[in-house]
Design an enzyme around this catalytic site. Structure first.
Site, mmCIF file in Angstrom:
data_model
loop_
_atom_site.group_PDB
_atom_site.id
_atom_site.type_symbol
_atom_site.label_atom_id
_atom_site.label_comp_id
_atom_site.label_asym_id
_atom_site.label_seq_id
_atom_site.Cartn_x
_atom_site.Cartn_y
_atom_site.Cartn_z
ATOM 1 N N CYS A 73 -23.889 28.553 8.143
ATOM 2 C CA CYS A 73 -23.756 29.807 8.872
ATOM 3 C C CYS A 73 -23.698 30.894 7.798
ATOM 4 O O CYS A 73 -22.795 30.885 6.957
ATOM 5 C CB CYS A 73 -22.458 29.820 9.706
ATOM 6 N N ASP A 113 0.826 -1.196 0.000
ATOM 7 C CA ASP A 113 0.000 0.000 0.000
ATOM 8 C C ASP A 113 0.869 1.257 0.000
ATOM 9 O O ASP A 113 1.122 1.862 1.032
ATOM 10 C CB ASP A 113 -0.925 -0.030 1.225
#
Ligand code: IVH
Length: 661
Positions: free
Chosen positions: A418, A114
């Site tokens: 927001c 990996d």
């Protein structure tokens, strides 16, 4: 002089032998002290007599001068990868498919490392070039970085010309060490060993790569027949003889799917105890003759496949649901849990996306949850163990005001935002985004540094990055900083001014403009001025852009503050042009023409497609009257018949080579 030259040769031989014994044979014969002594002797001789420094000297392993960018390298043979499979049934069908062509196949089984694949080129036994895979056709020249990897032999045991491919990776212990250091300096930790390896090998300063302690595992020779090799197993043995580290001891052999499955299970059970991360098993037909018979599909070799282990799931306790504010103002609930190791990295938080997701999963603080890494990178909450829920737990409730600035949230579809442009959290996120790897790539800024600089008032907008040098003396007095680290940071900021336009576009944080769209826009317009002044219709008509993105861009540039920001950046000499690869339109026989590819060629179809597209051609799937050429390999299908029927020019692989020359 000859005496010195001989001593240098002798020291290099000794050091190479010690490295070979240590890395390849796993059997050190020299103490660390002895190694250090001969290494230092070599170093001091090389300093005194620079003209005697050998190309393959192990002293190159500490890294050299920093470079500006990586040069592109075209691979002699395309660097392909295999298709992925995920379960026993797919292993069985792979075996059955192979057996339709090869009656008694033998398979070599190898741990799927990996990391990232690398190609190493040796001439007369000396490492002359190393490259990343890139898009498979062209990679990046990372020679000076690869020279720092101690398990890469700088000189082979035979003076031959050869290309060897393998995985560049970071061992679990080096990964832990690198992350420990990053925690201490406030830098963002690497998500996993693969990201760590990829980030380290793509450092422009090879001295940084040298410190990261990477490794190389050899697994493939692209042209084995040149060395009389007949099987993959022989390739591995040959690479080991040449001085490479291989997985010879862990590799296996199988003749059928049952044996493959039993190897997979066995390796999976050893996975945790291995010193490096693996994510599956690579299954290859052993005989190279059989490989040739099997050939390629349009994209990948037919003679091999990559089995991926199922993602690991780990149980832990949910301690808190924390709400964060992104740079667009989006509110995300996050699961904060007791830290657990998943696939080699320590994780303690995972996104819970939005209100609907939390309610759907019914997550509650105090629950036992299972975590896995989606796509091996981002941790996700798989499920709540409802049978282990304690009495009195409180159902999830979405907040209705911003956790940072207190403004009332607004809801759009499933998401809460927001709406306050001046919200501190949004600003910090925006600044972090600007410096990140995929954006302006200003190395050295961790989350904590941005936050500190923001809180101290040094950084409030993107523009402030380019004024930071004025505060050098003050910055140096901040905790965790010295002259050197500040200088590095300021250099990285200055260098970022030369980035190509798509990075800046992505960095502005225009809603819906991600990395891919930014690239499309930069390529389309070429300059910031043209992009800024583009009209809605022009934007909307660009393929892959469309209405939502077009509106968002118009919206962004209708805000005076954003125009001011760009003008300021211009004054500060931040590059406003696209510098990426342009399509080479000089080959008139190919530019603007439409091609269709059919049949088996000597490389996968994508290789021809990429080349043709780089010369301005369109490559399409079906033959129509508009097709100019049909490139035909062996056993062509109906496309060939259609081309004949329509009288379209049919070309062979040789004709193609001549055409693209
Ligand atoms: S052979 C034609 N062997 O996994 C493919 N690859 O799809 C030749 N990998 O991108 C590659 N361990 O980076 C091969 N033992 C191994 C490997 C391996 C890891 C990676 C490689 C490739 C992908 C396979």
């Amino acid at each position: 002089m000859d005496k010195i030259k001989n001593r240098i040769n002798e020291l290099i031989e000794l050091i190479n032998k010690a490295c070979y014994e240590y890395y390849v044979l796993d059997n050190p014969t020299m103490t660390d002290q002895e190694y250090d002594d001969i290494y230092r002797e070599l170093l001091s001789l090389e300093e005194k007599y620079p003209e005697l420094v050998r190309e393959d000297s192990p002293t190159h392993r500490v890294g050299g001068e920093a470079i500006d960018k990586f040069n592109k390298v075209t691979h002699k043979t395309p660097m392909l990868s295999f298709d992925d499979i995920f379960n026993d049934e797919e292993i069985e069908s792979f075996d059955e498919r192979i057996k339709k062509t090869i009656s008694k196949p033998r398979y070599t089984l190898e741990p799927k490392m990996d990391g990232l694949s690398g190609s190493l080129i040796y001439e007369k036994g000396i490492l002359v070039r190393a490259a990343t895979r890139g898009d498979g056709v062209t990679g990046e020249d990372i020679t000076i970085n690869v020279k720092t990897i101690k398990s890469v032999p700088l000189r082979l045991t035979k003076d031959i010309d050869i290309e060897v491919r393998g995985e560049i990776y970071m061992s679990k212990s080096s990964f832990e060490k690198a992350n420990k250091e990053r925690r201490e300096t406030g830098e963002k930790e690497f998500a996993n060993p693969r990201n760590a390896a990829a980030g380290s090998v793509r450092q422009l300063d090879s001295k940084i790569t040298a410190k990261r302690n990477l490794d190389f595992m050899a697994y493939f020779i692209p042209n084995p027949e040149d060395y009389g090799i007949k099987t993959q197993e022989e390739s591995i043995k040959f690479m080991k003889e040449l001085g490479f580290v291989t997985n010879i001891k862990l590799n296996g052999i199988a003749n059928n799917s049952r044996d493959i499955i039993s190897y997979v299970n066995d390796l999976n059970s050893k996975r945790e105890s291995l010193p490096f991360a693996i994510d599956g098993v690579v299954i290859k037909v052993d005989s190279l003759e059989d490989e040739k018979i099997l050939g390629f599909t349009a994209r990948v070799p037919r003679w091999g496949i990559a089995y991926k282990f199922p993602a690991m799931e780990v149980l832990t306790t949910l301690n808190e649901i924390k709400f964060t504010v992104g740079r667009t103002g989006k509110i995300t609930p996050n699961a904060i849990f007791n830290p657990v190791h998943v696939d080699g990295s320590l994780v303690s938080k995972a996104t819970l996306h939005n209100e609907d997701y939390c309610i759907g999963k019914d997550v509650r603080v105090g629950d036992i949850i299972s975590i896995r890494k989606a796509g091996d990178v981002i941790p996700e909450v798989v499920e709540v163990k409802l049978d282990r829920r304690k009495d009195g737990s409180i159902p999830f409730k979405m907040i209705d005001t911003c956790p940072i600035c207190g403004t009332k949230l607004i809801k759009k579809d499933a998401m809460h935002f927001c709406p306050n442009d001046l919200c501190g959290a949004r600003k910090i996120e925006g600044l972090e985004h600007f410096v990140s790897r995929d954006v302006m790539y200003i190395d050295g800024f961790g989350e904590r540094i941005i936050e500190d600089f923001y809180n101290e008032g040094f950084l409030t907008s993107i523009e402030d990055f380019y004024h930071l040098y004025k505060h050098k003396d003050e910055l140096m007095t901040m905790e965790g900083f010295g002259e050197k680290s500040i200088n590095n940071l300021l250099d990285a900021i200055t260098n970022s001014k030369n980035n190509s336009l798509e990075r800046l576009i992505f960095g502005l944080g225009i809603r819906h403009v991600g990395k891919k769209t930014a690239k499309i826009l930069a390529m389309h317009f070429g300059t910031m001025d043209k992009f800024m002044n583009a009209e809605y219709d022009t934007l909307n008509n660009i393929p892959d852009v469309g209405d939502i993105i077009a509106k968002s861009i118009i919206d962004y540039f209708s805000n005076e503050a954003n125009i001011k920001l760009i003008n300021k950046l211009k004054e500060l000499n931040v590059n406003m042009e696209y510098l990426g690869e342009k399509i080479d339109t000089s080959n008139e026989k190919v530019n603007g023409k439409t091609f269709v590819i059919t049949g088996t060629l000597s490389n996968p179809r994508d290789v021809y497609k990429a080349k043709l597209e780089s010369l301005g051609a369109n490559v399409t799937e079906s033959v129509t009257k508009k097709t100019d050429y049909v490139l035909v390999g062996e056993n062509p299908g109906s496309k060939y018949d259609k081309a004949k029927e329509l009288g379209i020019k049919i070309i062979s692989e040789e004709d193609y080579e001549e055409l693209v020359m």
